[in-house]
Design a protein around this motif. Structure first.
Motif, PDB file in Angstrom:
ATOM      1  N   MET A  64       0.845  -1.201   0.000  1.00  0.00           N
ATOM      2  CA  MET A  64       0.000   0.000   0.000  1.00  0.00           C
ATOM      3  C   MET A  64       0.872   1.239   0.000  1.00  0.00           C
ATOM      4  SD  MET A  64      -0.445   2.144   2.955  1.00  0.00           S
ATOM      5  CE  MET A  64      -2.152   2.622   2.940  1.00  0.00           C
ATOM      6  N   LEU A  65       0.295   2.304  -0.532  1.00  0.00           N
ATOM      7  CA  LEU A  65       0.938   3.607  -0.564  1.00  0.00           C
ATOM      8  C   LEU A  65       0.082   4.579   0.225  1.00  0.00           C
ATOM      9  CD1 LEU A  65       3.009   5.672  -1.715  1.00  0.00           C
ATOM     10  CD2 LEU A  65       1.482   5.911  -3.692  1.00  0.00           C
ATOM     11  N   ASP A  66       0.716   5.298   1.147  1.00  0.00           N
ATOM     12  CA  ASP A  66       0.062   6.297   1.991  1.00  0.00           C
ATOM     13  C   ASP A  66       0.642   7.655   1.591  1.00  0.00           C
ATOM     14  OD1 ASP A  66      -0.914   7.891   4.058  1.00  0.00           O
ATOM     15  OD2 ASP A  66      -0.064   6.669   5.668  1.00  0.00           O
ATOM     16  N   VAL A  67      -0.145   8.452   0.856  1.00  0.00           N
ATOM     17  CA  VAL A  67       0.314   9.743   0.345  1.00  0.00           C
ATOM     18  C   VAL A  67      -0.132  10.843   1.309  1.00  0.00           C
ATOM     19  CG1 VAL A  67       0.318  11.325  -1.610  1.00  0.00           C
ATOM     20  CG2 VAL A  67       0.034   8.876  -2.011  1.00  0.00           C
ATOM     21  N   GLY A  68       0.838  11.636   1.793  1.00  0.00           N
ATOM     22  CA  GLY A  68       0.536  12.641   2.806  1.00  0.00           C
ATOM     23  C   GLY A  68       0.354  11.935   4.138  1.00  0.00           C
ATOM     24  N   CYS A  69       1.339  11.127   4.511  1.00  0.00           N
ATOM     25  CA  CYS A  69       1.197  10.142   5.595  1.00  0.00           C
ATOM     26  C   CYS A  69       1.003  10.729   6.985  1.00  0.00           C
ATOM     27  CB  CYS A  69       2.373   9.175   5.595  1.00  0.00           C
ATOM     28  SG  CYS A  69       3.989   9.927   5.923  1.00  0.00           S
ATOM     29  N   GLY A  70       1.409  11.975   7.238  1.00  0.00           N
ATOM     30  CA  GLY A  70       1.240  12.530   8.588  1.00  0.00           C
ATOM     31  C   GLY A  70       1.960  11.673   9.611  1.00  0.00           C
ATOM     32  N   THR A  71       1.202  11.083  10.536  1.00  0.00           N
ATOM     33  CA  THR A  71       1.791  10.225  11.572  1.00  0.00           C
ATOM     34  C   THR A  71       2.010   8.791  11.097  1.00  0.00           C
ATOM     35  OG1 THR A  71      -0.387   9.605  12.395  1.00  0.00           O
ATOM     36  CG2 THR A  71       0.699  11.503  13.444  1.00  0.00           C
ATOM     37  N   VAL A  89       4.573   8.399   2.269  1.00  0.00           N
ATOM     38  CA  VAL A  89       5.199   9.558   1.629  1.00  0.00           C
ATOM     39  C   VAL A  89       4.629  10.854   2.194  1.00  0.00           C
ATOM     40  CG1 VAL A  89       5.541  10.726  -0.589  1.00  0.00           C
ATOM     41  CG2 VAL A  89       5.506   8.237  -0.498  1.00  0.00           C
ATOM     42  N   ASP A  90       5.504  11.803   2.501  1.00  0.00           N
ATOM     43  CA  ASP A  90       5.050  13.125   2.939  1.00  0.00           C
ATOM     44  C   ASP A  90       6.135  14.151   2.629  1.00  0.00           C
ATOM     45  OD1 ASP A  90       2.650  13.834   5.309  1.00  0.00           O
ATOM     46  OD2 ASP A  90       4.021  15.406   4.650  1.00  0.00           O
ATOM     47  N   ILE A  91       5.713  15.395   2.380  1.00  0.00           N
ATOM     48  CA  ILE A  91       6.671  16.465   2.092  1.00  0.00           C
ATOM     49  C   ILE A  91       7.222  17.091   3.364  1.00  0.00           C
ATOM     50  CG2 ILE A  91       5.676  17.024  -0.160  1.00  0.00           C
ATOM     51  CD1 ILE A  91       4.282  19.448   1.214  1.00  0.00           C
ATOM     52  N   ASP A  92       6.651  16.728   4.518  1.00  0.00           N
ATOM     53  CA  ASP A  92       7.018  17.311   5.802  1.00  0.00           C
ATOM     54  C   ASP A  92       7.976  16.389   6.569  1.00  0.00           C
ATOM     55  OD1 ASP A  92       7.130  18.463   8.315  1.00  0.00           O
ATOM     56  OD2 ASP A  92       4.998  18.242   8.741  1.00  0.00           O
ATOM     57  N   PRO A  93       9.204  16.845   6.870  1.00  0.00           N
ATOM     58  CA  PRO A  93      10.141  16.007   7.624  1.00  0.00           C
ATOM     59  C   PRO A  93       9.590  15.546   8.978  1.00  0.00           C
ATOM     60  CG  PRO A  93      11.274  17.942   6.754  1.00  0.00           C
ATOM     61  CD  PRO A  93       9.804  18.134   6.491  1.00  0.00           C
ATOM     62  N   TRP A  94       8.773  16.386   9.637  1.00  0.00           N
ATOM     63  CA  TRP A  94       8.161  15.980  10.905  1.00  0.00           C
ATOM     64  C   TRP A  94       7.269  14.762  10.698  1.00  0.00           C
ATOM     65  CZ3 TRP A  94       9.428  17.341  15.651  1.00  0.00           C
ATOM     66  CH2 TRP A  94      10.065  18.563  15.865  1.00  0.00           C
ATOM     67  N   SER A  95       6.545  14.734   9.596  1.00  0.00           N
ATOM     68  CA  SER A  95       5.657  13.610   9.312  1.00  0.00           C
ATOM     69  C   SER A  95       6.443  12.326   9.091  1.00  0.00           C
ATOM     70  CB  SER A  95       4.797  13.916   8.077  1.00  0.00           C
ATOM     71  OG  SER A  95       3.911  14.969   8.369  1.00  0.00           O
ATOM     72  N   VAL A  96       7.538  12.421   8.363  1.00  0.00           N
ATOM     73  CA  VAL A  96       8.371  11.241   8.124  1.00  0.00           C
ATOM     74  C   VAL A  96       8.899  10.712   9.455  1.00  0.00           C
ATOM     75  CG1 VAL A  96      10.504  10.430   7.023  1.00  0.00           C
ATOM     76  CG2 VAL A  96       8.920  11.903   5.760  1.00  0.00           C
ATOM     77  N   SER A 110       9.832  -2.938  10.031  1.00  0.00           N
ATOM     78  CA  SER A 110      10.258  -3.628   8.807  1.00  0.00           C
ATOM     79  C   SER A 110       9.175  -3.640   7.731  1.00  0.00           C
ATOM     80  CB  SER A 110      10.679  -5.064   9.129  1.00  0.00           C
ATOM     81  OG  SER A 110       9.581  -5.795   9.633  1.00  0.00           O
ATOM     82  N   HIS A 111       7.988  -3.119   8.062  1.00  0.00           N
ATOM     83  CA  HIS A 111       6.878  -3.135   7.107  1.00  0.00           C
ATOM     84  C   HIS A 111       6.505  -1.755   6.577  1.00  0.00           C
ATOM     85  CE1 HIS A 111       6.031  -7.356   7.833  1.00  0.00           C
ATOM     86  NE2 HIS A 111       6.279  -7.109   9.102  1.00  0.00           N
ATOM     87  N   ILE A 112       7.091  -0.695   7.141  1.00  0.00           N
ATOM     88  CA  ILE A 112       6.784   0.673   6.701  1.00  0.00           C
ATOM     89  C   ILE A 112       8.060   1.351   6.220  1.00  0.00           C
ATOM     90  CG2 ILE A 112       5.975   2.966   7.385  1.00  0.00           C
ATOM     91  CD1 ILE A 112       4.176   1.703   9.416  1.00  0.00           C
ATOM     92  N   GLU A 113       7.978   1.921   5.037  1.00  0.00           N
ATOM     93  CA  GLU A 113       9.097   2.690   4.481  1.00  0.00           C
ATOM     94  C   GLU A 113       8.680   4.158   4.400  1.00  0.00           C
ATOM     95  OE1 GLU A 113      11.608   3.204   0.332  1.00  0.00           O
ATOM     96  OE2 GLU A 113      10.036   1.686   0.451  1.00  0.00           O
ATOM     97  N   PRO A 114       9.107   5.002   5.354  1.00  0.00           N
ATOM     98  CA  PRO A 114       8.805   6.428   5.269  1.00  0.00           C
ATOM     99  C   PRO A 114       9.674   7.090   4.187  1.00  0.00           C
ATOM    100  CG  PRO A 114       9.377   5.781   7.518  1.00  0.00           C
ATOM    101  CD  PRO A 114       9.777   4.665   6.603  1.00  0.00           C
ATOM    102  N   VAL A 115       9.051   7.935   3.364  1.00  0.00           N
ATOM    103  CA  VAL A 115       9.758   8.595   2.268  1.00  0.00           C
ATOM    104  C   VAL A 115       9.447  10.087   2.310  1.00  0.00           C
ATOM    105  CG1 VAL A 115       9.973   8.775  -0.249  1.00  0.00           C
ATOM    106  CG2 VAL A 115       9.631   6.528   0.816  1.00  0.00           C
ATOM    107  N   LEU A 116      10.484  10.914   2.330  1.00  0.00           N
ATOM    108  CA  LEU A 116      10.307  12.364   2.273  1.00  0.00           C
ATOM    109  C   LEU A 116      10.163  12.758   0.808  1.00  0.00           C
ATOM    110  CD1 LEU A 116      10.295  15.089   3.790  1.00  0.00           C
ATOM    111  CD2 LEU A 116      12.772  15.147   3.479  1.00  0.00           C
TER     112      LEU A 116
END
Length: 193
Positions: A64-71, A89-96, A110-116
């Protein structure tokens, strides 16, 4: 929203809570722990709860892809509903950073890949479920990217827009050949699958 650290019940199927709140006592309730810091996604906003309801109904395994992931709340919800991996994925470093913290709190590192970055950061990737809870204009602008990243038979879940903007968001999805199968409303906000 980040300052309101309380336990949020999502229709009796999920609980979104900060670590200091006790977990649900019923074993069939999905327990999601978040560390909001300065990001959106404590569960108190209508759109977060609506998206969690759609995720509960429409998650069928896979990526799954979470766009604008926040927390990272939607990523965690999808993983706890059966998704195998989440790209958040989020544009905010705090969210990542919040997503990383929430992944640890839920033992899902191991199941979530946060991406800035924006949805452009995942170009060429494919997902069974895409959740985007962001502003109407961004949803419409990026609809072709969501569609390109969606596997055949996959589901696109959208929220972050008001009832009066629903027709415009639906029209943008239909232009991509997507059809709406479910709509939820709460407090003037909409979420659609």
């Amino acid at each position: 929203e980040a300052s309101s650290l309380v336990c949020v019940d999502v229709e009796g199927v999920m609980v979104i809570r900060p670590a200091h709140c006790p977990p649900p006592t019923e074993s069939n309730i999905i327990d999601i722990v978040v560390a909001p810091q300065m990001s959106f996604g404590s569960g108190q906003h209508h759109t977060t709860r609506l998206m969690c309801r759609l995720i509960h109904t429409h998650t069928e395994g896979g990526r799954m892809l979470d766009v604008g992931c926040g927390t990272g709340v939607l990523s965690i919800a999808a993983l706890k509903c059966g998704a195998e991996h989440a790209t958040a994925v989020d544009i905010d470093p705090w969210s990542v950073e919040s997503t990383r913290n929430a992944a640890q709190l839920n033992n899902l590192e191991s199941h979530i890949e946060p991406v800035l970055g924006t949805v452009e950061a995942i170009e060429g990737e494919s997902y069974r479920l895409i959740a985007a809870n962001i502003m109407r204009n961004i949803l419409i602008q990026d609809m072709a990217r969501y569609n390109a990243a969606l596997l055949p038979g996959g589901k696109l879940l959208l929220s972050g827009f008001l009832e009066e903007d629903h027709a415009a968001v639906r029209a943008a999805a239909e232009e991509q050949g997507l059809c709406e199968i479910e709509v939820l409303n709460s407090g003037g906000w909409v979420a659609s699958a």
